[in-house]
Motif scaffolding. Sequence first.
Motif, PDB file in Angstrom:
ATOM      1  N   GLY A 102       0.814  -1.203   0.000  1.00  0.00           N
ATOM      2  CA  GLY A 102       0.000   0.000   0.000  1.00  0.00           C
ATOM      3  C   GLY A 102       0.852   1.259   0.000  1.00  0.00           C
ATOM      4  O   GLY A 102       2.022   1.238   0.365  1.00  0.00           O
ATOM      5  N   ALA A 103       0.232   2.367  -0.435  1.00  0.00           N
ATOM      6  CA  ALA A 103       0.946   3.641  -0.482  1.00  0.00           C
ATOM      7  C   ALA A 103      -0.012   4.787  -0.223  1.00  0.00           C
ATOM      8  O   ALA A 103      -1.203   4.685  -0.503  1.00  0.00           O
ATOM      9  N   ILE A 104       0.526   5.852   0.314  1.00  0.00           N
ATOM     10  CA  ILE A 104      -0.223   7.096   0.479  1.00  0.00           C
ATOM     11  C   ILE A 104       0.560   8.165  -0.251  1.00  0.00           C
ATOM     12  O   ILE A 104       1.742   8.386   0.031  1.00  0.00           O
ATOM     13  N   ALA A 105      -0.078   8.813  -1.229  1.00  0.00           N
ATOM     14  CA  ALA A 105       0.570   9.885  -1.989  1.00  0.00           C
ATOM     15  C   ALA A 105       0.057  11.234  -1.489  1.00  0.00           C
ATOM     16  O   ALA A 105      -1.095  11.359  -1.082  1.00  0.00           O
ATOM     17  N   CYS A 118       3.386  15.218  -4.954  1.00  0.00           N
ATOM     18  CA  CYS A 118       4.589  15.843  -4.389  1.00  0.00           C
ATOM     19  C   CYS A 118       5.501  14.807  -3.756  1.00  0.00           C
ATOM     20  O   CYS A 118       6.718  14.942  -3.765  1.00  0.00           O
ATOM     21  N   GLY A 119       4.906  13.789  -3.166  1.00  0.00           N
ATOM     22  CA  GLY A 119       5.675  12.762  -2.486  1.00  0.00           C
ATOM     23  C   GLY A 119       4.762  11.619  -2.083  1.00  0.00           C
ATOM     24  O   GLY A 119       3.550  11.679  -2.275  1.00  0.00           O
ATOM     25  N   ALA A 120       5.361  10.577  -1.525  1.00  0.00           N
ATOM     26  CA  ALA A 120       4.579   9.412  -1.119  1.00  0.00           C
ATOM     27  C   ALA A 120       5.333   8.623  -0.060  1.00  0.00           C
ATOM     28  O   ALA A 120       6.550   8.750   0.094  1.00  0.00           O
ATOM     29  N   VAL A 121       4.585   7.806   0.662  1.00  0.00           N
ATOM     30  CA  VAL A 121       5.114   6.834   1.607  1.00  0.00           C
ATOM     31  C   VAL A 121       4.500   5.502   1.204  1.00  0.00           C
ATOM     32  O   VAL A 121       3.291   5.423   0.952  1.00  0.00           O
TER      33      VAL A 121
END
Length: 170
Positions: A102-105, A118-121
């Motif tokens: 999973g990812a959060i942008a 802009c970025g992600a985790v």
Amino acid sequence: IARFEQIGQQSLYIQGQWGSQDIGSANGILLYTSGQSLAFRSGSTGNSHITLVNGGSVGIGTNINIASRLLVSDPMAKIPSSSGWGLVVQDTNLDGVTGRGGAIAFGAKRTDGGNFNCGAVSGAKSNSTGMNENGDLVLWSSVSSSLTERMRILSGGNVGIGSTVPTSIL
């Protein structure tokens, strides 16, 4: 339009086939109230599980002090936890491919109205072994509208800044 009203309470409206005023040119079902919030509940306790607040904020697991756009509240969430987490973003592919997860942008608007990340985790499966549950934590930033990996913490604790295969703790 169907209208449901309990005496002394707010009204609930269900409307079908709305036009461009609500969500563009799409048709569908619109659910709204004459009050401030719309709550979805289940069970006999009457506790709200999802609350949509006037103005667009969403509360999951709470209907109190929803000041953020999205507030997830889970009184059972603990780290580490076997009983659950407050929010889980999960890749549901069953192929076991390395890097899945999973990812959060985090995004922003350009001056022309377009969007960009802009970025992600992200959390990424460490290997392709079917039942292996090792995972890495990855931080990304944007370069020329393309997300680029900047830092990785491997499941074994090695940290890489500018490296996708770190060989030491830091």
